[in-house]
Scaffold this motif. Structure first.
Motif, PDB file in Angstrom:
ATOM      1  N   TYR A 159      -6.785  10.123   5.620  1.00  0.00           N
ATOM      2  CA  TYR A 159      -6.307  10.511   4.296  1.00  0.00           C
ATOM      3  C   TYR A 159      -6.762  11.896   3.889  1.00  0.00           C
ATOM      4  O   TYR A 159      -6.134  12.535   3.051  1.00  0.00           O
ATOM      5  CB  TYR A 159      -6.786   9.522   3.232  1.00  0.00           C
ATOM      6  CG  TYR A 159      -6.113   8.171   3.285  1.00  0.00           C
ATOM      7  CD1 TYR A 159      -4.788   8.032   3.644  1.00  0.00           C
ATOM      8  CD2 TYR A 159      -6.813   7.030   2.949  1.00  0.00           C
ATOM      9  CE1 TYR A 159      -4.183   6.792   3.681  1.00  0.00           C
ATOM     10  CE2 TYR A 159      -6.217   5.781   2.987  1.00  0.00           C
ATOM     11  CZ  TYR A 159      -4.905   5.671   3.349  1.00  0.00           C
ATOM     12  OH  TYR A 159      -4.311   4.451   3.382  1.00  0.00           O
ATOM     13  N   GLY A 160      -7.868  12.348   4.421  1.00  0.00           N
ATOM     14  CA  GLY A 160      -8.457  13.591   3.937  1.00  0.00           C
ATOM     15  C   GLY A 160      -9.293  13.298   2.701  1.00  0.00           C
ATOM     16  O   GLY A 160      -9.138  12.256   2.045  1.00  0.00           O
ATOM     17  N   CYS A 161     -10.169  14.197   2.392  1.00  0.00           N
ATOM     18  CA  CYS A 161     -11.110  13.969   1.292  1.00  0.00           C
ATOM     19  C   CYS A 161     -10.399  13.831  -0.058  1.00  0.00           C
ATOM     20  O   CYS A 161     -10.717  12.949  -0.846  1.00  0.00           O
ATOM     21  CB  CYS A 161     -12.124  15.108   1.249  1.00  0.00           C
ATOM     22  SG  CYS A 161     -13.515  14.801   0.158  1.00  0.00           S
ATOM     23  N   GLY A 162      -9.419  14.697  -0.308  1.00  0.00           N
ATOM     24  CA  GLY A 162      -8.729  14.668  -1.593  1.00  0.00           C
ATOM     25  C   GLY A 162      -7.962  13.390  -1.833  1.00  0.00           C
ATOM     26  O   GLY A 162      -8.056  12.778  -2.902  1.00  0.00           O
ATOM     27  N   ARG A 163      -7.170  12.968  -0.853  1.00  0.00           N
ATOM     28  CA  ARG A 163      -6.377  11.753  -1.023  1.00  0.00           C
ATOM     29  C   ARG A 163      -7.228  10.493  -0.944  1.00  0.00           C
ATOM     30  O   ARG A 163      -6.881   9.466  -1.527  1.00  0.00           O
ATOM     31  CB  ARG A 163      -5.273  11.701   0.034  1.00  0.00           C
ATOM     32  CG  ARG A 163      -3.975  11.196  -0.544  1.00  0.00           C
ATOM     33  CD  ARG A 163      -2.848  11.361   0.422  1.00  0.00           C
ATOM     34  NE  ARG A 163      -2.594  10.047   1.012  1.00  0.00           N
ATOM     35  CZ  ARG A 163      -1.968   9.851   2.139  1.00  0.00           C
ATOM     36  NH1 ARG A 163      -1.541  10.865   2.846  1.00  0.00           N
ATOM     37  NH2 ARG A 163      -1.779   8.644   2.591  1.00  0.00           N
ATOM     38  N   PHE A 164      -8.347  10.580  -0.221  1.00  0.00           N
ATOM     39  CA  PHE A 164      -9.225   9.419  -0.126  1.00  0.00           C
ATOM     40  C   PHE A 164      -9.830   9.095  -1.485  1.00  0.00           C
ATOM     41  O   PHE A 164      -9.863   7.951  -1.906  1.00  0.00           O
ATOM     42  CB  PHE A 164     -10.326   9.681   0.907  1.00  0.00           C
ATOM     43  CG  PHE A 164     -11.228   8.505   1.143  1.00  0.00           C
ATOM     44  CD1 PHE A 164     -10.855   7.503   2.022  1.00  0.00           C
ATOM     45  CD2 PHE A 164     -12.445   8.400   0.497  1.00  0.00           C
ATOM     46  CE1 PHE A 164     -11.686   6.419   2.250  1.00  0.00           C
ATOM     47  CE2 PHE A 164     -13.283   7.321   0.720  1.00  0.00           C
ATOM     48  CZ  PHE A 164     -12.898   6.327   1.600  1.00  0.00           C
ATOM     49  N   PHE A 165     -10.330  10.118  -2.190  1.00  0.00           N
ATOM     50  CA  PHE A 165     -11.009   9.893  -3.465  1.00  0.00           C
ATOM     51  C   PHE A 165     -10.102  10.028  -4.682  1.00  0.00           C
ATOM     52  O   PHE A 165     -10.487   9.626  -5.784  1.00  0.00           O
ATOM     53  CB  PHE A 165     -12.194  10.858  -3.614  1.00  0.00           C
ATOM     54  CG  PHE A 165     -13.352  10.512  -2.721  1.00  0.00           C
ATOM     55  CD1 PHE A 165     -14.111   9.382  -2.957  1.00  0.00           C
ATOM     56  CD2 PHE A 165     -13.671  11.296  -1.636  1.00  0.00           C
ATOM     57  CE1 PHE A 165     -15.175   9.044  -2.133  1.00  0.00           C
ATOM     58  CE2 PHE A 165     -14.733  10.974  -0.807  1.00  0.00           C
ATOM     59  CZ  PHE A 165     -15.483   9.845  -1.049  1.00  0.00           C
ATOM     60  N   CYS A 166      -8.906  10.582  -4.520  1.00  0.00           N
ATOM     61  CA  CYS A 166      -8.026  10.776  -5.683  1.00  0.00           C
ATOM     62  C   CYS A 166      -6.631  10.181  -5.496  1.00  0.00           C
ATOM     63  O   CYS A 166      -5.790  10.330  -6.378  1.00  0.00           O
ATOM     64  CB  CYS A 166      -7.890  12.272  -5.975  1.00  0.00           C
ATOM     65  SG  CYS A 166      -9.448  13.058  -6.382  1.00  0.00           S
ATOM     66  N   GLY A 167      -6.371   9.532  -4.375  1.00  0.00           N
ATOM     67  CA  GLY A 167      -5.051   8.967  -4.103  1.00  0.00           C
ATOM     68  C   GLY A 167      -4.827   7.645  -4.827  1.00  0.00           C
ATOM     69  O   GLY A 167      -5.661   7.195  -5.636  1.00  0.00           O
ATOM     70  N   PRO A 168      -3.703   6.999  -4.545  1.00  0.00           N
ATOM     71  CA  PRO A 168      -3.370   5.746  -5.231  1.00  0.00           C
ATOM     72  C   PRO A 168      -4.330   4.596  -4.923  1.00  0.00           C
ATOM     73  O   PRO A 168      -4.483   3.693  -5.731  1.00  0.00           O
ATOM     74  CB  PRO A 168      -1.953   5.423  -4.749  1.00  0.00           C
ATOM     75  CG  PRO A 168      -1.754   6.230  -3.521  1.00  0.00           C
ATOM     76  CD  PRO A 168      -2.657   7.416  -3.623  1.00  0.00           C
TER      77      PRO A 168
END
Length: 94
Positions: A37-46
């Motif tokens: 997911y990558g760091c951004g999508r891991f912590f800020c994704g759905p």
């Protein structure tokens, strides 16, 4: 039957080995998911709330395992009673 023959307060050695294997599997899953997911999508994704929950549970499991290894290596104090942290790991499965 094997556990019935142990001294009170002791656990079979297989419990510690099994716990360490489970911690490694959960850590591997977390790292693979984080990498995908990558760091951004891991912590800020759905799915961020579940991912943060997994991150906390795996972190607590790593801390528990690390403390047990340190206590065993440096203080030779035997097993710590940290079963409440293991219960949190099962909440992750629900």
């Amino acid at each position: 039957d094997y556990a019935a023959n142990l001294q009170p307060g002791t656990e079979p050695a297989i419990f510690e080995v099994t716990n360490q294997i489970i911690v490694v599997l959960f850590l591997t899953e977390l790292l693979l998911k984080w990498g995908a997911y990558g760091c951004g999508r891991f912590f800020c994704g759905p799915e961020r709330l579940w991912n943060i929950f997994d991150f906390v549970i795996v972190g607590l499991s790593l801390a528990e395992t690390g403390m047990e290894l340190l206590f065993e290596a440096f203080f030779n104090a035997g097993e710590m009673n940290s079963s409440h942290l293991r219960v949190m790991r099962f909440a992750r499965l629900a």
